[in-house]
Design an enzyme around this catalytic site. Structure first.
Site, PDB file in Angstrom:
ATOM      1  N   CYS A   7     -30.127  18.226 -53.021  1.00 33.27           N
ATOM      2  CA  CYS A   7     -28.969  18.330 -52.125  1.00 33.27           C
ATOM      3  C   CYS A   7     -28.572  19.785 -51.825  1.00 33.27           C
ATOM      4  O   CYS A   7     -27.840  20.037 -50.871  1.00 33.27           O
ATOM      5  CB  CYS A   7     -27.784  17.555 -52.682  1.00 33.27           C
ATOM      6  SG  CYS A   7     -28.082  15.778 -52.754  1.00 33.27           S
TER       7      CYS A   7
ATOM      8  N   HIS B 164     -21.633  20.305 -49.073  1.00 32.65           N
ATOM      9  CA  HIS B 164     -22.560  19.179 -49.143  1.00 32.65           C
ATOM     10  C   HIS B 164     -21.759  17.875 -49.183  1.00 32.65           C
ATOM     11  O   HIS B 164     -20.828  17.721 -49.977  1.00 32.65           O
ATOM     12  CB  HIS B 164     -23.434  19.313 -50.394  1.00 32.65           C
ATOM     13  CG  HIS B 164     -24.189  18.067 -50.700  1.00 32.65           C
ATOM     14  ND1 HIS B 164     -24.999  17.451 -49.773  1.00 32.65           N
ATOM     15  CD2 HIS B 164     -24.237  17.293 -51.816  1.00 32.65           C
ATOM     16  CE1 HIS B 164     -25.512  16.366 -50.308  1.00 32.65           C
ATOM     17  NE2 HIS B 164     -25.069  16.237 -51.539  1.00 32.65           N
TER      18      HIS B 164
ATOM     19  N   ASN C 284     -24.423  10.451 -47.991  1.00 31.35           N
ATOM     20  CA  ASN C 284     -25.064  11.646 -48.534  1.00 31.35           C
ATOM     21  C   ASN C 284     -26.504  11.692 -48.032  1.00 31.35           C
ATOM     22  O   ASN C 284     -27.341  10.903 -48.468  1.00 31.35           O
ATOM     23  CB  ASN C 284     -25.017  11.598 -50.068  1.00 31.35           C
ATOM     24  CG  ASN C 284     -25.687  12.794 -50.718  1.00 31.35           C
ATOM     25  OD1 ASN C 284     -26.372  13.577 -50.064  1.00 31.35           O
ATOM     26  ND2 ASN C 284     -25.487  12.936 -52.018  1.00 31.35           N
TER      27      ASN C 284
HETATM   28  N1  COA Z   1     -18.425  -1.101 -56.071  1.00 32.58           N
HETATM   29  C1  COA Z   1     -17.486  -1.577 -56.881  1.00 32.58           C
HETATM   30  N2  COA Z   1     -17.287  -1.122 -58.135  1.00 32.58           N
HETATM   31  C2  COA Z   1     -18.091  -0.118 -58.533  1.00 32.58           C
HETATM   32  C3  COA Z   1     -19.091   0.431 -57.738  1.00 32.58           C
HETATM   33  C4  COA Z   1     -19.249  -0.104 -56.460  1.00 32.58           C
HETATM   34  N3  COA Z   1     -20.177   0.349 -55.591  1.00 32.58           N
HETATM   35  N4  COA Z   1     -19.702   1.416 -58.426  1.00 32.58           N
HETATM   36  C5  COA Z   1     -19.112   1.479 -59.626  1.00 32.58           C
HETATM   37  N5  COA Z   1     -18.137   0.555 -59.688  1.00 32.58           N
HETATM   38  C6  COA Z   1     -17.226   0.277 -60.789  1.00 32.58           C
HETATM   39  C7  COA Z   1     -17.782   0.682 -62.120  1.00 32.58           C
HETATM   40  O1  COA Z   1     -18.589  -0.325 -62.671  1.00 32.58           O
HETATM   41  C8  COA Z   1     -16.523   0.905 -62.928  1.00 32.58           C
HETATM   42  O2  COA Z   1     -16.025  -0.332 -63.341  1.00 32.58           O
HETATM   43  P1  COA Z   1     -15.311  -0.494 -64.787  1.00 32.58           P
HETATM   44  O3  COA Z   1     -14.101   0.401 -64.721  1.00 32.58           O
HETATM   45  O4  COA Z   1     -14.993  -1.935 -64.833  1.00 32.58           O
HETATM   46  O5  COA Z   1     -16.335  -0.045 -65.777  1.00 32.58           O
HETATM   47  C9  COA Z   1     -15.546   1.472 -61.903  1.00 32.58           C
HETATM   48  O6  COA Z   1     -16.058   1.070 -60.605  1.00 32.58           O
HETATM   49  C10 COA Z   1     -15.442   2.967 -61.926  1.00 32.58           C
HETATM   50  O7  COA Z   1     -16.758   3.495 -61.999  1.00 32.58           O
HETATM   51  P2  COA Z   1     -17.044   5.030 -61.981  1.00 32.58           P
HETATM   52  O8  COA Z   1     -18.505   5.270 -62.102  1.00 32.58           O
HETATM   53  O9  COA Z   1     -16.102   5.689 -62.943  1.00 32.58           O
HETATM   54  O10 COA Z   1     -16.579   5.366 -60.502  1.00 32.58           O
HETATM   55  P3  COA Z   1     -16.318   6.759 -59.862  1.00 32.58           P
HETATM   56  O11 COA Z   1     -14.954   6.841 -59.391  1.00 32.58           O
HETATM   57  O12 COA Z   1     -16.884   7.868 -60.695  1.00 32.58           O
HETATM   58  O13 COA Z   1     -17.229   6.658 -58.560  1.00 32.58           O
HETATM   59  C11 COA Z   1     -19.314   7.512 -57.774  1.00 32.58           C
HETATM   60  C12 COA Z   1     -18.636   6.512 -58.685  1.00 32.58           C
HETATM   61  C13 COA Z   1     -20.826   7.342 -57.928  1.00 32.58           C
HETATM   62  C14 COA Z   1     -18.918   7.210 -56.347  1.00 32.58           C
HETATM   63  C15 COA Z   1     -18.847   8.918 -58.167  1.00 32.58           C
HETATM   64  O14 COA Z   1     -19.013   9.103 -59.554  1.00 32.58           O
HETATM   65  C16 COA Z   1     -19.598   9.984 -57.452  1.00 32.58           C
HETATM   66  O15 COA Z   1     -19.465  10.138 -56.267  1.00 32.58           O
HETATM   67  N6  COA Z   1     -20.359  10.801 -58.188  1.00 32.58           N
HETATM   68  C17 COA Z   1     -21.067  11.887 -57.639  1.00 32.58           C
HETATM   69  C18 COA Z   1     -22.287  11.361 -56.952  1.00 32.58           C
HETATM   70  C19 COA Z   1     -22.977  12.436 -56.221  1.00 32.58           C
HETATM   71  O16 COA Z   1     -22.350  13.293 -55.679  1.00 32.58           O
HETATM   72  N7  COA Z   1     -24.309  12.369 -56.194  1.00 32.58           N
HETATM   73  C20 COA Z   1     -25.115  13.260 -55.496  1.00 32.58           C
HETATM   74  C21 COA Z   1     -24.879  14.640 -55.962  1.00 32.58           C
HETATM   75  S1  COA Z   1     -25.650  15.714 -54.913  1.00 32.58           S
END
Ligand code: COA
Length: 339
Positions: free
Chosen positions: A121, A260, A290
């Protein structure tokens, strides 16, 4: 007002942005379709990521998309020839060879220097730095820099942790040799990596360590979302500050932040850490997700098309990605009509 003759810019042949283009595949994958496929909802995806829909390349490859974006950028620059092509991608058409020569050939540029840069990325920022270095060193007079990725090929379509986030696409710019004080001249760069974080975001199989997947799941991207989120916020803010310092710009002088596009909450958090107003954030993540190495040029393109990025704006460009890698640069936005 300071000019671009601040310390980081002075006394060198600069790389000046003179063309901009992009390509998005036609198939739209919206949150409703995803919700029918996995345990998620439009509301969850929108509020947690800012994404409403993304594009899927289907039978188009990374090279195919890169060619379209490259052609648009060359049109925008009014050029039919450049000295070199640098392609940022981590989803090349083949493990070997690099994809850039195929892109160059399809654009009628056979014979020019062409190679890939893989910083995932952050790839486009790394490719910009490489191309700007080639221009500053007098190796090339003009370079087509393309960022293209087909992450739908490495994302598990049934994984709610990654499938909602990524989309396919390509973006490109043309750089030419010019003067450091011109609008469009790329400023200093700030680039970093931290290989200790490889397992936060990687595809286990396909490389030489595990050529063919032992388990089907090893073909797909593994991501520790929360850890990546925290690193992305911290590193992009840190790197933006470093590059501003090197350029001799105050945060108060910055008009736009083009980061990004990984998650709208990451972009907002970085802007807040930097002390930038919310209006400074250029965001197109809602409609593309993304797009990995295509993310930064597609955001620049959208910013111009939406009138959010105009000539004279002082712009900070920053990216973070797998590797881990991150980096930033600055420029004053030039007069450029997208191709
Ligand atoms: N739909 C519904 N629920 C979801 C879900 C989805 N698509 N993905 C995860 N959940 C749930 C999880 O299971 C968790 O449930 P729980 O509380 O019962 O365990 C809850 O939502 C929170 O999960 P979490 O992983 O803490 O969510 P988050 O707020 O961190 O969001 C991302 C997840 C992936 C969107 C976030 O972490 C993110 O954007 N990370 C960076 C990713 C990134 O930038 N990647 C590329 C880098 S270049």
């Amino acid at each position: 007002m300071r000019t671009q003759d601040a310390p980081g810019f002075a006394g060198r042949r600069a790389a000046v942005l003179c063309g901009l283009g992009g390509y998005l595949p036609s198939r739209v994958l919206d949150n409703a379709e995803l919700s029918g496929r996995m345990d998620t909802s439009d509301e969850w995806i929108r509020t947690r990521t800012g994404i409403a829909e993304r594009r899927i390349a289907d039978d188009m490859s990374t090279v195919d998309m890169a060619v379209e974006a490259g052609r648009a950028a060359l049109n925008s620059a009014g050029l039919d020839r450049v000295d070199a092509l640098v392609l940022a991608t981590s989803t090349p058409d083949y493990v070997c060879p690099a994809s850039a020569p195929q892109v160059a050939a399809a654009l009628g540029l056979s014979g020019i220097a062409a190679f890939d840069v893989n910083a995932v990325c952050s790839g486009f920022v790394y490719a910009l730095a490489t191309a700007a270095g080639m221009i500053s060193a007098g190796i090339s007079g003009s370079v087509l820099v393309v960022g293209a990725d087909k992450f739908s090929a490495v994302v598990d379509p049934g994984d709610r942790g990654t499938a909602p986030i990524f989309g396919d696409g390509a973006g490109a710019i043309v750089l030419r040799a010019g003067a450091p004080a011109e609008d469009g001249a790329l400023g200093p760069f700030d680039l970093h990596s931290e290989g200790e974080g490889t397992d936060l975001l990687y595809v286990p199989a396909g490389g030489v360590r595990q050529r063919f997947a032992a388990e089907e799941q090893d073909n797909f991207l593994v991501m520790q979302g929360q850890k990546v989120f925290r690193q992305a916020c911290a590193r992009m803010a840190e790197s933006s500050r470093a590059v501003l310092d090197r350029a001799g710009w105050d945060v108060a002088e910055v008009d736009r932040f083009v980061g990004h596009q990984a998650n709208i909450r990451i972009l907002d958090a970085v802007a807040k850490k930097l002390g930038l107003p919310a209006e400074a954030v250029v965001a197109n993540i809602g409609t593309v997700g993304n797009t990995v190495a295509a993310s930064v040029p597609l955001a620049l393109l959208d910013g111009v098309k939406e009138g959010h990025l105009v000539p004279g704006h002082r712009v900070v460009v920053s990216a973070f990605g797998a590797g881990l890698t991150w980096g930033s640069t600055v420029l004053r936005w030039p007069e450029v009509t997208p191709g």
